[in-house]
Design a protein around this motif. Sequence first.
Motif, mmCIF file in Angstrom:
data_model
loop_
_atom_site.group_PDB
_atom_site.id
_atom_site.type_symbol
_atom_site.label_atom_id
_atom_site.label_comp_id
_atom_site.label_asym_id
_atom_site.label_seq_id
_atom_site.Cartn_x
_atom_site.Cartn_y
_atom_site.Cartn_z
ATOM 1 N N SER A 84 0.827 -1.195 0.000
ATOM 2 C CA SER A 84 0.000 0.000 0.000
ATOM 3 C C SER A 84 0.861 1.244 0.000
ATOM 4 N N ASN B 172 -4.487 1.101 -1.957
ATOM 5 C CA ASN B 172 -4.157 -0.305 -1.715
ATOM 6 C C ASN B 172 -3.953 -0.999 -3.053
ATOM 7 N N SER C 265 -5.013 1.037 5.134
ATOM 8 C CA SER C 265 -4.513 -0.018 4.248
ATOM 9 C C SER C 265 -5.157 -1.339 4.669
#
Length: 349
Positions: A18, A28, A48
């Motif tokens: 990420s 992400n 994330s």
Amino acid sequence: MRLLLFLLLILQLFSCSSDSKKPEFVLNELHGNAQGTSFSIKFLAKDSIDYSQEVQTILMNIDMKLSTYVSFSIISGFNKNKDSIKGYAQKDSMFTLVYNKSKEIYQLSEGAFNPTVSALVDYWGFANGSQVPEKIDSIKIDSLKNYLTYFGKCTSEIRGDSIYIHTGIENVQFDFNGIAQGASVDVLAVFLEEQGINDYMVELGGEVRAKGKNQEGEIWTIGIDKPLETASHDQLQATLLLENRSLATSGNYRRFYEKDGVKYSHTIDPTTGFPVNHSLLSVSVLADDCMSADAYATVFMVMGLEKSKTFLKNHPELKLDAYFIFSDESGTYDTWMTEGMKKMLTELE
Ligand code: AMP
Ligand code: MG
């Protein structure tokens, strides 16, 4: 044991990372291999998040139903079973979805899209484990073409927890490879939306679906490859803004072989039983869902440019746009696209 190896392979191929550019969102990314190709998923979320397990499960479940490369999938079971009645569990709704959509597109395309090309795909050496024919046997091709007439006649019946497809004669086989990747992209997109994610780009084997914006707050931009046999993915023909839509590309430069100076590609023309043979090199289709984009890209490869233009004109209700790359009389590239495509696509030098 085979299942275990398959699971291990998929596990190994997954990676997750990420990165953040917009302060309020995290980008992400998830990349891996599945269905004999690669995939890439990008989405924005507050944090994330690692969906690699979920994505892996989704893709594996699809393979268990539709992959002709997995020997214990529903489709492989169907194709090994010679009977004219083939059953599967009602809960395997992905199979029903793809089968029903294939029927709809078979009818609209007047048979250009036909999953019972399976035996011909095999004859021409494009199925899992099949061989390129030594010499072309037109009697054999004609006999395999006979199966094509049965897809339109297939009926399905619900009995208990199962669905039974009646194929009319024995030995009818199905091949959903012309639509399954797009359908898989849709399933992954729906999964992300169910998690409350509204900004994403899902790509599997070149079929893409995007929604919302990227990390720069802009509409997702997708590259369309040059239709070159030797092209790597960095040789782009065009870029395309993909706003809440799906894109799929079919091309005769992707899977083909050459024999005695003739090029044979993996798209079969159901009217001849031969691989398509015309000046169309690649077709990219925009549709609301990726399953339709994928199937119509195959349809247009079968139809060729002029028939496809007529089809697009006659079917505004399908809300399709398309970009065609073909070689002109002098052998150089030319392109044609729908008006809707012109608003989204930029051709590169
Ligand atoms: P795509 O890359 O989406 O164009 O799909 C090509 C694959 O679809 C081929 O490798 C075959 O397995 C299958 N196929 C080939 N010809 C046809 C056809 N006329 N209708 C439906 N599927 C086809
Ligand atoms: Mg397709």
